[in-house]
Design a protein around this motif. Structure first.
Motif, PDB file in Angstrom:
ATOM      1  N   ASP A 178       1.922   3.686  -9.925  1.00 50.68           N
ATOM      2  CA  ASP A 178       0.458   3.770 -10.006  1.00 50.68           C
ATOM      3  C   ASP A 178      -0.135   3.587  -8.614  1.00 50.68           C
ATOM      4  O   ASP A 178       0.024   2.543  -7.991  1.00 50.68           O
ATOM      5  CB  ASP A 178      -0.071   2.682 -10.959  1.00 50.68           C
ATOM      6  CG  ASP A 178      -1.518   2.902 -11.348  1.00 50.68           C
ATOM      7  OD1 ASP A 178      -2.312   3.366 -10.504  1.00 50.68           O
ATOM      8  OD2 ASP A 178      -1.870   2.589 -12.508  1.00 50.68           O
ATOM      9  N   GLU A 179      -0.837   4.617  -8.132  1.00 53.10           N
ATOM     10  CA  GLU A 179      -1.396   4.600  -6.787  1.00 53.10           C
ATOM     11  C   GLU A 179      -2.837   4.091  -6.757  1.00 53.10           C
ATOM     12  O   GLU A 179      -3.402   3.895  -5.673  1.00 53.10           O
ATOM     13  CB  GLU A 179      -1.329   6.006  -6.181  1.00 53.10           C
ATOM     14  CG  GLU A 179      -2.288   7.035  -6.785  1.00 53.10           C
ATOM     15  CD  GLU A 179      -1.883   7.562  -8.159  1.00 53.10           C
ATOM     16  OE1 GLU A 179      -2.597   8.444  -8.667  1.00 53.10           O
ATOM     17  OE2 GLU A 179      -0.867   7.102  -8.726  1.00 53.10           O
ATOM     18  N   VAL A 180      -3.438   3.876  -7.916  1.00 50.83           N
ATOM     19  CA  VAL A 180      -4.830   3.419  -7.995  1.00 50.83           C
ATOM     20  C   VAL A 180      -4.899   1.928  -8.323  1.00 50.83           C
ATOM     21  O   VAL A 180      -5.561   1.146  -7.636  1.00 50.83           O
ATOM     22  CB  VAL A 180      -5.609   4.242  -9.041  1.00 50.83           C
ATOM     23  CG1 VAL A 180      -7.043   3.726  -9.180  1.00 50.83           C
ATOM     24  CG2 VAL A 180      -5.623   5.712  -8.651  1.00 50.83           C
ATOM     25  N   VAL A 181      -4.249   1.543  -9.406  1.00 52.84           N
ATOM     26  CA  VAL A 181      -4.096   0.123  -9.753  1.00 52.84           C
ATOM     27  C   VAL A 181      -2.606  -0.187  -9.624  1.00 52.84           C
ATOM     28  O   VAL A 181      -1.839   0.074 -10.551  1.00 52.84           O
ATOM     29  CB  VAL A 181      -4.585  -0.174 -11.183  1.00 52.84           C
ATOM     30  CG1 VAL A 181      -4.457  -1.665 -11.493  1.00 52.84           C
ATOM     31  CG2 VAL A 181      -6.038   0.264 -11.361  1.00 52.84           C
ATOM     32  N   LYS A 211       1.898  -4.066  -9.387  1.00 54.59           N
ATOM     33  CA  LYS A 211       1.951  -5.527  -9.257  1.00 54.59           C
ATOM     34  C   LYS A 211       0.768  -6.208  -9.947  1.00 54.59           C
ATOM     35  O   LYS A 211       0.890  -7.342 -10.411  1.00 54.59           O
ATOM     36  CB  LYS A 211       1.986  -5.935  -7.792  1.00 54.59           C
ATOM     37  CG  LYS A 211       0.721  -5.625  -6.991  1.00 54.59           C
ATOM     38  CD  LYS A 211       0.837  -6.118  -5.552  1.00 54.59           C
ATOM     39  CE  LYS A 211      -0.436  -5.837  -4.764  1.00 54.59           C
ATOM     40  NZ  LYS A 211      -0.328  -6.340  -3.366  1.00 54.59           N
ATOM     41  N   TYR A 212      -0.370  -5.509 -10.040  1.00 56.29           N
ATOM     42  CA  TYR A 212      -1.529  -6.116 -10.696  1.00 56.29           C
ATOM     43  C   TYR A 212      -1.360  -6.149 -12.211  1.00 56.29           C
ATOM     44  O   TYR A 212      -1.786  -7.094 -12.869  1.00 56.29           O
ATOM     45  CB  TYR A 212      -2.806  -5.366 -10.311  1.00 56.29           C
ATOM     46  CG  TYR A 212      -3.206  -5.627  -8.878  1.00 56.29           C
ATOM     47  CD1 TYR A 212      -3.748  -6.851  -8.509  1.00 56.29           C
ATOM     48  CD2 TYR A 212      -3.017  -4.671  -7.894  1.00 56.29           C
ATOM     49  CE1 TYR A 212      -4.095  -7.107  -7.195  1.00 56.29           C
ATOM     50  CE2 TYR A 212      -3.355  -4.916  -6.575  1.00 56.29           C
ATOM     51  CZ  TYR A 212      -3.893  -6.134  -6.229  1.00 56.29           C
ATOM     52  OH  TYR A 212      -4.226  -6.393  -4.921  1.00 56.29           O
ATOM     53  N   GLY A 213      -0.738  -5.133 -12.764  1.00 56.02           N
ATOM     54  CA  GLY A 213      -0.433  -5.159 -14.190  1.00 56.02           C
ATOM     55  C   GLY A 213       0.577  -6.232 -14.525  1.00 56.02           C
ATOM     56  O   GLY A 213       0.425  -6.983 -15.503  1.00 56.02           O
ATOM     57  N   GLU A 214       1.616  -6.334 -13.688  1.00 58.64           N
ATOM     58  CA  GLU A 214       2.646  -7.348 -13.900  1.00 58.64           C
ATOM     59  C   GLU A 214       2.068  -8.752 -13.747  1.00 58.64           C
ATOM     60  O   GLU A 214       2.351  -9.648 -14.547  1.00 58.64           O
ATOM     61  CB  GLU A 214       3.778  -7.121 -12.912  1.00 58.64           C
ATOM     62  CG  GLU A 214       4.985  -8.007 -13.140  1.00 58.64           C
ATOM     63  CD  GLU A 214       6.100  -7.670 -12.183  1.00 58.64           C
ATOM     64  OE1 GLU A 214       7.245  -7.546 -12.638  1.00 58.64           O
ATOM     65  OE2 GLU A 214       5.822  -7.523 -10.959  1.00 58.64           O
ATOM     66  N   VAL A 264     -16.814  -2.951  -9.080  1.00 57.70           N
ATOM     67  CA  VAL A 264     -15.522  -3.389  -8.563  1.00 57.70           C
ATOM     68  C   VAL A 264     -15.378  -2.950  -7.119  1.00 57.70           C
ATOM     69  O   VAL A 264     -15.756  -1.829  -6.755  1.00 57.70           O
ATOM     70  CB  VAL A 264     -14.359  -2.828  -9.434  1.00 57.70           C
ATOM     71  CG1 VAL A 264     -14.339  -1.305  -9.420  1.00 57.70           C
ATOM     72  CG2 VAL A 264     -13.020  -3.391  -8.979  1.00 57.70           C
ATOM     73  N   GLY A 265     -14.887  -3.854  -6.291  1.00 57.88           N
ATOM     74  CA  GLY A 265     -14.556  -3.525  -4.913  1.00 57.88           C
ATOM     75  C   GLY A 265     -13.061  -3.320  -4.793  1.00 57.88           C
ATOM     76  O   GLY A 265     -12.376  -2.988  -5.767  1.00 57.88           O
ATOM     77  N   GLU A 266     -12.535  -3.539  -3.636  1.00 53.61           N
ATOM     78  CA  GLU A 266     -11.093  -3.409  -3.438  1.00 53.61           C
ATOM     79  C   GLU A 266     -10.363  -4.444  -4.280  1.00 53.61           C
ATOM     80  O   GLU A 266     -10.743  -5.621  -4.314  1.00 53.61           O
ATOM     81  CB  GLU A 266     -10.756  -3.613  -1.963  1.00 53.61           C
ATOM     82  CG  GLU A 266      -9.278  -3.450  -1.642  1.00 53.61           C
ATOM     83  CD  GLU A 266      -8.979  -3.634  -0.177  1.00 53.61           C
ATOM     84  OE1 GLU A 266      -7.790  -3.583   0.194  1.00 53.61           O
ATOM     85  OE2 GLU A 266      -9.937  -3.838   0.593  1.00 53.61           O
ATOM     86  N   LEU A 267      -9.314  -4.003  -4.978  1.00 54.14           N
ATOM     87  CA  LEU A 267      -8.545  -4.934  -5.792  1.00 54.14           C
ATOM     88  C   LEU A 267      -7.831  -5.941  -4.893  1.00 54.14           C
ATOM     89  O   LEU A 267      -7.111  -5.572  -3.973  1.00 54.14           O
ATOM     90  CB  LEU A 267      -7.513  -4.189  -6.633  1.00 54.14           C
ATOM     91  CG  LEU A 267      -8.043  -3.328  -7.774  1.00 54.14           C
ATOM     92  CD1 LEU A 267      -6.884  -2.679  -8.524  1.00 54.14           C
ATOM     93  CD2 LEU A 267      -8.870  -4.154  -8.729  1.00 54.14           C
ATOM     94  N   SER A 268      -8.058  -7.214  -5.169  1.00 51.80           N
ATOM     95  CA  SER A 268      -7.380  -8.274  -4.434  1.00 51.80           C
ATOM     96  C   SER A 268      -7.427  -9.540  -5.270  1.00 51.80           C
ATOM     97  O   SER A 268      -8.262  -9.679  -6.165  1.00 51.80           O
ATOM     98  CB  SER A 268      -8.037  -8.517  -3.069  1.00 51.80           C
ATOM     99  OG  SER A 268      -9.340  -9.039  -3.218  1.00 51.80           O
ATOM    100  N   ASP A 269      -6.542 -10.474  -4.964  1.00 51.12           N
ATOM    101  CA  ASP A 269      -6.467 -11.699  -5.752  1.00 51.12           C
ATOM    102  C   ASP A 269      -7.656 -12.616  -5.528  1.00 51.12           C
ATOM    103  O   ASP A 269      -7.996 -13.429  -6.379  1.00 51.12           O
ATOM    104  CB  ASP A 269      -5.174 -12.459  -5.420  1.00 51.12           C
ATOM    105  CG  ASP A 269      -3.942 -11.691  -5.869  1.00 51.12           C
ATOM    106  OD1 ASP A 269      -4.043 -10.954  -6.868  1.00 51.12           O
ATOM    107  OD2 ASP A 269      -2.899 -11.813  -5.213  1.00 51.12           O
ATOM    108  N   ASP A 270      -8.300 -12.498  -4.360  1.00 52.78           N
ATOM    109  CA  ASP A 270      -9.410 -13.396  -4.060  1.00 52.78           C
ATOM    110  C   ASP A 270     -10.750 -12.680  -3.974  1.00 52.78           C
ATOM    111  O   ASP A 270     -11.731 -13.233  -3.486  1.00 52.78           O
ATOM    112  CB  ASP A 270      -9.144 -14.148  -2.746  1.00 52.78           C
ATOM    113  CG  ASP A 270      -8.887 -13.196  -1.572  1.00 52.78           C
ATOM    114  OD1 ASP A 270      -8.853 -11.968  -1.807  1.00 52.78           O
ATOM    115  OD2 ASP A 270      -8.722 -13.678  -0.443  1.00 52.78           O
TER     116      ASP A 270
END
Length: 256
Positions: A199-202, A205-208, A88-94
């Motif tokens: 949550d400072e790691v994930v 907004k990503y859970g939602e 996994v890299g940086e969490l992002s939508d794209d």
């Protein structure tokens, strides 16, 4: 245990990739064995730490299987190797998703569940990256196949994700909507998602967003719980929610 990714792509670089999984820890049921849940740890962790917590839960009829992810270089850590269910890299939508690693881990989990008794209800849960892998397992179950096209063999009855996200979220809706059977499976699978607002790691907004994507794809039996002030960790009230939810969804005898 090693797993050779069964990619069928001709000439694919990834078709020969082998993943070495670590030690698996098992918490035996204290009562009648009615359910088995594979629980997946977060990035850099192992199955032992979660097995100790799960053993203390008031769910005597559940067998918990806590595997350890392979050690691999992880992009978000600058290539530093640690236990991870997928890269996994940086969490992002794209951002890119490591479907090869996901398929390998999900197949390993399915193999662990495939030897359980036929009358036992099966589920997958996890924290952070483990939650992401559990949610990807849910999409494989609904489609009846892994991302590489091989048949998914396990009948899941419950999915739990704590502080996680949904990998491959961009394409989930199209894949589920294209099949009546996939839509039926998706609508019948109970899913519990929990996420801390701080949550400072994930980020929350990503859970939602994962919840919204799953719901729009047809996963209707889905509960999302927000925990105000909670960071990237679990707390007793969250695990109490997990216990109550599992007891209600799996109708376990003798649980309080």
């Amino acid at each position: 245990m090693s797993y050779l990714n069964p990619s069928t792509g001709s000439g694919s670089r990834t078709s020969r990739m082998t993943f070495e999984f670590g030690r698996t820890y098992v918490v035996r049921p204290k009562g009648k064995h009615q359910a088995t849940i594979v629980w997946l740890h977060g990035l850099g962790d192992n199955g032992s730490s979660w097995s100790q917590l799960l053993e203390s839960l008031p769910l005597p009829n559940i067998k918990w299987i806590c595997p350890t992810a392979p050690t691999r270089p992880v992009a978000i850590l600058g290539g530093f190797p640690c236990t991870a269910w997928f890269d996994v890299g940086e969490l992002s939508d794209d951002g890119p998703d490591d479907f090869e690693g996901l398929d390998a881990s999900v197949a390993h989990i399915a193999n662990l569940l495939s030897t359980e008794p036929a009358d036992v209800k099966l589920g997958i849960g996890g924290f952070s990256m483990g939650a992401a892998t559990a949610l990807y397992s849910a999409t494989c179950f609904a489609q009846g196949k892994y991302g590489n096209g091989n048949t998914y063999p396990v009948n899941l009855r419950a999915i739990i994700g704590l502080s996680g996200w949904l990998p491959g979220s961009r394409n989930v809706r199209n894949k589920i909507e294209g099949s009546l059977e996939a839509a039926r499976r998706a609508s019948s699978l109970p899913i519990l998602l929990c996420h801390g607002s701080c949550d400072e790691v994930v980020p929350y907004k990503y859970g939602e967003r994962s919840t919204l994507v799953l719901n729009s794809a047809g996963f209707r039996n889905l509960a999302f719980k927000k925990y105000d002030g909670l960071g990237h960790y679990t707390v007793p009230r969250e695990m109490d929610e997990v216990c109550h939810w599992l007891n209600a969804r799996l109708v376990l005898e003798g649980c309080r």
